[in-house]
Write a protein that holds these residues in place. Structure first.
Motif, PDB file in Angstrom:
ATOM      1  N   THR A  78       0.688  -1.142   0.010  1.00 51.66           N
ATOM      2  CA  THR A  78       0.019   0.269  -0.173  1.00 51.66           C
ATOM      3  C   THR A  78       0.815   1.726  -0.010  1.00 51.66           C
ATOM      4  O   THR A  78       0.720   2.387  -0.754  1.00 51.66           O
ATOM      5  CB  THR A  78      -0.685  -0.268   1.028  1.00 51.66           C
ATOM      6  N   GLU A  79       1.952   1.536   0.803  1.00 54.35           N
ATOM      7  CA  GLU A  79       2.891   2.073   1.260  1.00 54.35           C
ATOM      8  C   GLU A  79       3.165   2.774  -0.488  1.00 54.35           C
ATOM      9  O   GLU A  79       4.052   3.869  -0.741  1.00 54.35           O
ATOM     10  CB  GLU A  79       3.930   1.736   2.184  1.00 54.35           C
ATOM     11  N   GLU A  81       2.018   3.635  -3.152  1.00 54.76           N
ATOM     12  CA  GLU A  81       0.731   4.683  -3.748  1.00 54.76           C
ATOM     13  C   GLU A  81       1.238   6.306  -3.006  1.00 54.76           C
ATOM     14  O   GLU A  81       1.200   7.557  -3.978  1.00 54.76           O
ATOM     15  CB  GLU A  81      -0.077   4.553  -3.655  1.00 54.76           C
ATOM     16  N   THR A  82       2.695   5.605  -1.743  1.00 51.50           N
ATOM     17  CA  THR A  82       3.037   7.666  -1.329  1.00 51.50           C
ATOM     18  C   THR A  82       4.597   7.988  -0.977  1.00 51.50           C
ATOM     19  O   THR A  82       4.471   8.603  -0.345  1.00 51.50           O
ATOM     20  CB  THR A  82       2.084   7.753  -0.314  1.00 51.50           C
ATOM     21  N   THR A  83       5.587   6.344  -1.575  1.00 49.38           N
ATOM     22  CA  THR A  83       6.338   6.757  -1.383  1.00 49.38           C
ATOM     23  C   THR A  83       7.303   6.781  -2.760  1.00 49.38           C
ATOM     24  O   THR A  83       6.244   6.486  -3.808  1.00 49.38           O
ATOM     25  CB  THR A  83       7.206   5.587  -0.242  1.00 49.38           C
ATOM     26  N   ASP A  84       8.857   6.874  -2.325  1.00 50.06           N
ATOM     27  CA  ASP A  84       9.816   7.325  -3.853  1.00 50.06           C
ATOM     28  C   ASP A  84      10.117   6.147  -4.081  1.00 50.06           C
ATOM     29  O   ASP A  84      11.014   6.292  -5.276  1.00 50.06           O
ATOM     30  CB  ASP A  84       9.892   8.966  -4.073  1.00 50.06           C
ATOM     31  N   ILE A 154       0.071   5.690 -10.704  1.00 50.55           N
ATOM     32  CA  ILE A 154       1.057   5.237  -9.085  1.00 50.55           C
ATOM     33  C   ILE A 154       2.031   4.008  -8.902  1.00 50.55           C
ATOM     34  O   ILE A 154       2.563   4.508  -8.621  1.00 50.55           O
ATOM     35  CB  ILE A 154      -0.078   4.543  -8.352  1.00 50.55           C
ATOM     36  N   LYS A 158       8.157   3.546  -9.814  1.00 43.92           N
ATOM     37  CA  LYS A 158       8.630   2.486  -8.570  1.00 43.92           C
ATOM     38  C   LYS A 158       8.599   1.345  -8.971  1.00 43.92           C
ATOM     39  O   LYS A 158       9.070   0.630  -8.292  1.00 43.92           O
ATOM     40  CB  LYS A 158       7.066   2.214  -7.827  1.00 43.92           C
TER      41      LYS A 158
END
Length: 315
Positions: A78-79, A81-84, A154, A158
Motif C-alpha cells: 500500500t505504501e 502509492e505515497t513513497t518514492d 501509481i 516505482k
C-alpha cells in the motif's frame, strides 16, 4: 398425467439448479485455503517466519487488457502509492486451470514482504508468453506518468526492474523454464522457482517443450513426496530436471504433500528464496547457505540438495 409431468419438470429444474450451483462453486473455489498459513506445518524458524505475512499492508489492482487472459492482476504494498521507493517484482505463472484469481492469497502474501506481484487469468502458461507480457506491462507502467490523460499511474518509477523473480506451479513451472530461457525478457530474471513442474516426458507429450539445460537463472525446484507423491513430477523426474541445470539451484521434496498442495505448502522457503536473492535478506539466506542451511535438516522435507556454485567458464 399432467401432475406427473409437472413433478418431473420440477425435479429437472432442481437438478439443473444444483449442477449450475456446483459448477459456479468449483469455478470460483480458491486453489489454496485463505487460511493456508495456519494449516501448513513448519519445522524451522526461518520457514515459520517467512510463511507468515510480512510487515507491509497490501492492495490489489486489476487492469483489463485485450488479451485472452483478460487482465493483469497486481498485488503491491500500500505504501507504494505515497513513497518514492522502488519495489522488486515477482511474476506468477499459472498452473493448469488455475488463474491468479484462484490463488490471490499467495500473491498478497508475497506483496506483504515488499514485492510488486503480477499475474493474469491465463489458462495455458507453459510457453512463458503471459510472463513476458507481465514484464513488458510493468516496464511501460514504470515509464509513463499516467495510464491515460485522466488517471495518474501509481507505478511510475516505482518498479525495480533490476530485481525480478518468477514462480510457477505445475504447467506454470514449465512457463517459468521457458520464460527464463526463451522469453524476450529472459535476461531480466534474477531468481526463479518451479513448484512441481511438469516432468520432461509428460511435457514433451503435451507439446510443452522446454530445455532445462539452458537455464542460467538461480532456481528453486520443489515437489511433493510420500503419502501424497507428486505424480506430475516424481523424485527421480525432479532430479532429472535438476541434473540438466548448471545454474545455482536448490532442490527438495516436501513429505506427505500432494501435487496441488505444493502450490503453497513450501511457501516459507519460496518466500525466503526471493527475499534473499531479490532483497538481499541475510536472515532468509540462512535457509539455503550450506553447510548450516535450515532446509537441509528440516524433517518435513527430503531429497534436499543445494548447489549455489556457478559453473566455471569453459576455456
Amino acid at each position: 398425467m399432467k401432475k406427473f409431468l409437472k413433478i418431473v419438470l420440477i425435479l429437472i429444474i432442481v437438478i439443473v439448479v444444483i449442477f449450475v450451483g456446483l459448477w459456479i462453486y468449483l469455478k470460483n473455489k480458491p486453489a489454496i485455503p485463505n487460511d493456508y498459513q495456519s494449516k501448513v506445518q513448519t519445522a524451522g524458524e526461518i520457514e515459520t517466519k517467512y510463511l507468515a505475512d510480512g510487515s507491509y499492508a497490501t492492495k490489489w489492482l486489476d487492469q483489463p487488457v485485450l488479451q485472452e487472459f483478460k487482465k493483469y492482476e497486481i498485488a503491491y504494498p500500500t505504501e507504494l502509492e505515497t513513497t518514492d521507493q522502488q519495489y522488486p517484482v515477482i511474476v506468477l505463472c499459472n498452473g493448469s486451470g488455475t488463474p491468479l484469481s484462484k490463488y490471490s492469497r499467495l500473491a498478497r502474501h508475497y506483496a506483504s514482504w515488499g514485492f510488486i506481484v503480477i499475474g493474469t487469468e491465463e489458462m495455458y502458461s507453459w510457453n512463458g508468453f503471459g510472463a513476458d507480457l507481465c514484464v513488458s506491462h510493468l516496464r511501460r507502467m514504470n515509464q509513463n506518468k499516467q495510464i491515460d490523460e485522466n488517471k495518474e499511474n501509481i507505478f511510475y518509477q516505482k518498479v525495480d526492474l533490476s530485481h525480478v523473480g518468477i514462480v510457477g506451479h505445475s504447467q506454470g513451472g514449465v512457463g517459468v523454464f521457458n520464460a527464463i530461457t526463451e522469453g524476450k525478457n529472459k535476461e531480466i530474471y534474477k531468481a526463479a522457482a518451479a513448484l512441481s513442474p511438469t516432468n520432461m516426458e509428460l511435457a514433451y507429450n503435451l507439446e510443452w517443450d522446454y530445455d532445462a539445460a539452458k537455464i542460467q537463472t538461480p532456481i528453486l525446484l520443489a515437489s511433493g513426496e510420500g503419502g501424497g507423491d507428486d505424480w506430475v513430477v516424481t523424485g527421480d523426474q525432479l532430479t532429472a530436471i535438476a541434473n540438466e541445470i548448471s545454474a545455482p539451484k536448490v532442490q527438495f521434496r516436501r513429505k506427505n504433500t500432494t501435487h496441488d498442495q505444493m502450490l503453497y505448502s513450501a511457501d516459507g522457503y519460496v518466500t525466503a528464496w526471493f527475499l534473499w536473492l531479490l532483497q538481499g535478506d541475510t536472515e532468509a539466506a540462512k535457509a539455503f547457505v550450506t553447510p548450516q542451511g535450515e532446509l537441509l535438516t528440516n524433517p518435513l522435507y527430503t531429497d534436499q540438495k543445494i548447489d549455489l556454485k556457478k559453473p566455471a567458464p569453459q576455456s
